[in-house]
Each structure stands twice: as structure tokens, then as C-alpha cells.
Design a protein around this motif. Structure first.
Motif, PDB file in Angstrom:
ATOM      1  N   LEU A 113       8.332  10.813 -12.157  1.00  0.00           N
ATOM      2  CA  LEU A 113       7.126  10.873 -11.331  1.00  0.00           C
ATOM      3  C   LEU A 113       5.916  11.277 -12.168  1.00  0.00           C
ATOM      4  O   LEU A 113       4.831  10.697 -12.022  1.00  0.00           O
ATOM      5  CB  LEU A 113       7.325  11.837 -10.158  1.00  0.00           C
ATOM      6  N   GLN A 114       6.073  12.245 -13.062  1.00  0.00           N
ATOM      7  CA  GLN A 114       4.965  12.644 -13.936  1.00  0.00           C
ATOM      8  C   GLN A 114       4.501  11.476 -14.806  1.00  0.00           C
ATOM      9  O   GLN A 114       3.300  11.244 -14.967  1.00  0.00           O
ATOM     10  CB  GLN A 114       5.396  13.803 -14.841  1.00  0.00           C
ATOM     11  N   ASN A 115       5.457  10.732 -15.360  1.00  0.00           N
ATOM     12  CA  ASN A 115       5.110   9.573 -16.180  1.00  0.00           C
ATOM     13  C   ASN A 115       4.396   8.507 -15.357  1.00  0.00           C
ATOM     14  O   ASN A 115       3.442   7.881 -15.828  1.00  0.00           O
ATOM     15  CB  ASN A 115       6.363   8.979 -16.831  1.00  0.00           C
ATOM     16  N   LEU A 116       4.856   8.314 -14.125  1.00  0.00           N
ATOM     17  CA  LEU A 116       4.213   7.339 -13.243  1.00  0.00           C
ATOM     18  C   LEU A 116       2.772   7.754 -12.946  1.00  0.00           C
ATOM     19  O   LEU A 116       1.862   6.925 -12.981  1.00  0.00           O
ATOM     20  CB  LEU A 116       5.014   7.199 -11.945  1.00  0.00           C
ATOM     21  N   GLU A 117       2.559   9.019 -12.695  1.00  0.00           N
ATOM     22  CA  GLU A 117       1.204   9.498 -12.426  1.00  0.00           C
ATOM     23  C   GLU A 117       0.299   9.331 -13.647  1.00  0.00           C
ATOM     24  O   GLU A 117      -0.884   9.006 -13.514  1.00  0.00           O
ATOM     25  CB  GLU A 117       1.249  10.950 -11.955  1.00  0.00           C
ATOM     26  N   LYS A 118       0.842   9.532 -14.847  1.00  0.00           N
ATOM     27  CA  LYS A 118       0.056   9.342 -16.077  1.00  0.00           C
ATOM     28  C   LYS A 118      -0.352   7.880 -16.257  1.00  0.00           C
ATOM     29  O   LYS A 118      -1.445   7.580 -16.735  1.00  0.00           O
ATOM     30  CB  LYS A 118       0.857   9.798 -17.299  1.00  0.00           C
ATOM     31  N   GLU A 119       0.544   6.960 -15.903  1.00  0.00           N
ATOM     32  CA  GLU A 119       0.307   5.527 -16.086  1.00  0.00           C
ATOM     33  C   GLU A 119      -0.409   4.889 -14.895  1.00  0.00           C
ATOM     34  O   GLU A 119      -0.779   3.716 -14.949  1.00  0.00           O
ATOM     35  CB  GLU A 119       1.646   4.800 -16.300  1.00  0.00           C
ATOM     36  N   TYR A 120      -0.619   5.658 -13.842  1.00  0.00           N
ATOM     37  CA  TYR A 120      -1.105   5.083 -12.584  1.00  0.00           C
ATOM     38  C   TYR A 120      -2.418   4.322 -12.725  1.00  0.00           C
ATOM     39  O   TYR A 120      -2.597   3.268 -12.107  1.00  0.00           O
ATOM     40  CB  TYR A 120      -1.231   6.164 -11.503  1.00  0.00           C
ATOM     41  N   SER A 121      -3.326   4.809 -13.527  1.00  0.00           N
ATOM     42  CA  SER A 121      -4.627   4.138 -13.650  1.00  0.00           C
ATOM     43  C   SER A 121      -4.477   2.687 -14.121  1.00  0.00           C
ATOM     44  O   SER A 121      -5.290   1.830 -13.764  1.00  0.00           O
ATOM     45  CB  SER A 121      -5.560   4.911 -14.574  1.00  0.00           C
ATOM     46  N   LYS A 122      -3.445   2.399 -14.881  1.00  0.00           N
ATOM     47  CA  LYS A 122      -3.191   1.035 -15.361  1.00  0.00           C
ATOM     48  C   LYS A 122      -2.508   0.184 -14.296  1.00  0.00           C
ATOM     49  O   LYS A 122      -2.481  -1.040 -14.407  1.00  0.00           O
ATOM     50  CB  LYS A 122      -2.301   1.067 -16.600  1.00  0.00           C
ATOM     51  N   LEU A 123      -1.913   0.840 -13.284  1.00  0.00           N
ATOM     52  CA  LEU A 123      -1.098   0.139 -12.294  1.00  0.00           C
ATOM     53  C   LEU A 123      -1.737   0.055 -10.915  1.00  0.00           C
ATOM     54  O   LEU A 123      -1.220  -0.618 -10.038  1.00  0.00           O
ATOM     55  CB  LEU A 123       0.252   0.861 -12.151  1.00  0.00           C
ATOM     56  N   LYS A 124      -2.861   0.735 -10.717  1.00  0.00           N
ATOM     57  CA  LYS A 124      -3.409   0.910  -9.375  1.00  0.00           C
ATOM     58  C   LYS A 124      -3.832  -0.387  -8.694  1.00  0.00           C
ATOM     59  O   LYS A 124      -3.949  -0.429  -7.481  1.00  0.00           O
ATOM     60  CB  LYS A 124      -4.568   1.900  -9.398  1.00  0.00           C
ATOM     61  N   ASN A 125      -4.031  -1.451  -9.445  1.00  0.00           N
ATOM     62  CA  ASN A 125      -4.463  -2.715  -8.850  1.00  0.00           C
ATOM     63  C   ASN A 125      -3.316  -3.695  -8.625  1.00  0.00           C
ATOM     64  O   ASN A 125      -3.562  -4.867  -8.324  1.00  0.00           O
ATOM     65  CB  ASN A 125      -5.547  -3.355  -9.715  1.00  0.00           C
ATOM     66  N   ASP A 126      -2.088  -3.238  -8.769  1.00  0.00           N
ATOM     67  CA  ASP A 126      -0.920  -4.090  -8.594  1.00  0.00           C
ATOM     68  C   ASP A 126      -0.029  -3.552  -7.482  1.00  0.00           C
ATOM     69  O   ASP A 126      -0.020  -2.357  -7.200  1.00  0.00           O
ATOM     70  CB  ASP A 126      -0.098  -4.138  -9.894  1.00  0.00           C
ATOM     71  N   ASN A 127       0.733  -4.451  -6.853  1.00  0.00           N
ATOM     72  CA  ASN A 127       1.774  -4.022  -5.933  1.00  0.00           C
ATOM     73  C   ASN A 127       2.895  -3.428  -6.778  1.00  0.00           C
ATOM     74  O   ASN A 127       3.287  -4.001  -7.791  1.00  0.00           O
ATOM     75  CB  ASN A 127       2.305  -5.212  -5.130  1.00  0.00           C
ATOM     76  N   LEU A 128       3.412  -2.266  -6.347  1.00  0.00           N
ATOM     77  CA  LEU A 128       4.413  -1.562  -7.150  1.00  0.00           C
ATOM     78  C   LEU A 128       5.727  -1.410  -6.396  1.00  0.00           C
ATOM     79  O   LEU A 128       5.739  -1.037  -5.232  1.00  0.00           O
ATOM     80  CB  LEU A 128       3.899  -0.173  -7.538  1.00  0.00           C
ATOM     81  N   VAL A 129       6.809  -1.686  -7.107  1.00  0.00           N
ATOM     82  CA  VAL A 129       8.159  -1.411  -6.629  1.00  0.00           C
ATOM     83  C   VAL A 129       8.748  -0.413  -7.613  1.00  0.00           C
ATOM     84  O   VAL A 129       8.830  -0.690  -8.813  1.00  0.00           O
ATOM     85  CB  VAL A 129       9.012  -2.693  -6.568  1.00  0.00           C
ATOM     86  N   VAL A 130       9.131   0.745  -7.101  1.00  0.00           N
ATOM     87  CA  VAL A 130       9.672   1.801  -7.952  1.00  0.00           C
ATOM     88  C   VAL A 130      11.189   1.812  -7.774  1.00  0.00           C
ATOM     89  O   VAL A 130      11.703   2.143  -6.709  1.00  0.00           O
ATOM     90  CB  VAL A 130       9.061   3.171  -7.600  1.00  0.00           C
ATOM     91  N   ASP A 131      11.883   1.403  -8.824  1.00  0.00           N
ATOM     92  CA  ASP A 131      13.338   1.277  -8.809  1.00  0.00           C
ATOM     93  C   ASP A 131      13.972   2.629  -9.130  1.00  0.00           C
ATOM     94  O   ASP A 131      13.939   3.088 -10.264  1.00  0.00           O
ATOM     95  CB  ASP A 131      13.749   0.224  -9.841  1.00  0.00           C
ATOM     96  N   LEU A 132      14.549   3.246  -8.103  1.00  0.00           N
ATOM     97  CA  LEU A 132      15.231   4.536  -8.261  1.00  0.00           C
ATOM     98  C   LEU A 132      16.741   4.376  -8.267  1.00  0.00           C
ATOM     99  O   LEU A 132      17.475   5.358  -8.162  1.00  0.00           O
ATOM    100  CB  LEU A 132      14.804   5.485  -7.131  1.00  0.00           C
ATOM    101  N   LEU A 133      17.226   3.152  -8.384  1.00  0.00           N
ATOM    102  CA  LEU A 133      18.665   2.887  -8.327  1.00  0.00           C
ATOM    103  C   LEU A 133      19.427   3.542  -9.468  1.00  0.00           C
ATOM    104  O   LEU A 133      20.604   3.855  -9.335  1.00  0.00           O
ATOM    105  CB  LEU A 133      18.934   1.376  -8.314  1.00  0.00           C
TER     106      LEU A 133
END
Length: 110
Positions: free
Chosen positions: A23-43
Motif C-alpha cells: 500500500l505504501q508503494n502504491l501511494e508513492k506511485e499514485y501520481s503516475k497512475l491517477k489517470n488510469d483505471n486500476l485493478v489491484v491484484d491481492l491474490l
């Protein structure tokens, strides 16, 4: 973090780290991802609780407010155990379907 770009979404996955670090890594990278639909694979996470899923609530709300889809994928936690503001499905195909349906809804102004 592993990013797999598909037609209208990005699937984000990670192995061999804790859910908190993920989750911390996702929050750090979020600015690069905010304009895309996201699927977070927790499998890949063998131990996952409803509390772990709830930790994604704020980023999910922020992403949806930006007009994009945010879907979590896990078979370890039931969607009945989390608030309806969180899209949680058991398979990647169902996540793709949710993104597609939400894209159609946005196009129709629903």
C-alpha cells in the motif's frame, strides 16, 4: 511493484512483501497512475483480512472521485466484509468486467 497495462486498465501486483508495504508503494506511485483505471491484484497475499482491504479505502475513494475505476482482487476476503465503497472481486476477469461496466456508465453519464 508489477504493472501490467491492458486496454483500459492497469493491473498492479506484488509478491514477497507485506500488504502495508504494498500500500505504501502504491501511494508513492499514485501520481503516475491517477489517470488510469486500476485493478489491484491481492491474490498473491496468503494472509489477508478485511482490515487489510479497508486500508485501501482512502485511495479507492480518491481514485473514484477522479472519475476512474479502482478494483481490488482477492478470494481471501468476502465483499460482504467490506464497505460498498470498495470494489472487491475474487478474480481478475471479474475486475476487468467491473472496469468495463463502470466505463460504460461514465460514458452514459450514469
Amino acid at each position: 511493484m508489477v504493472f501490467n497495462n491492458e486496454e483500459s486498465l492497469i493491473i498492479i501486483s506484488q509478491e514477497n512483501i507485506s500488504i502495508d508495504i504494498f500500500l505504501q508503494n502504491l501511494e508513492k506511485e499514485y501520481s503516475k497512475l491517477k489517470n488510469d483505471n486500476l485493478v489491484v491484484d491481492l491474490l498473491g497475499f496468503s494472509k489477508l483480512t478485511p482490515y487489510n482491504v479497508l486500508s485501501f479505502l482512502e485511495i479507492s475513494k480518491k481514485h473514484k472521485k477522479n472519475g476512474k475505476s479502482f478494483v481490488l482482487v482477492s478470494g481471501k476476503v468476502s465483499y460482504d466484509d467490506v464497505p460498498e465503497e470498495i470494489n472487491l472481486v475474487p478474480t481478475l476477469q471479474e475486475a476487468r468486467d467491473i472496469v468495463e461496466m463502470e466505463e460504460i456508465e461514465r460514458d452514459l453519464g450514469i
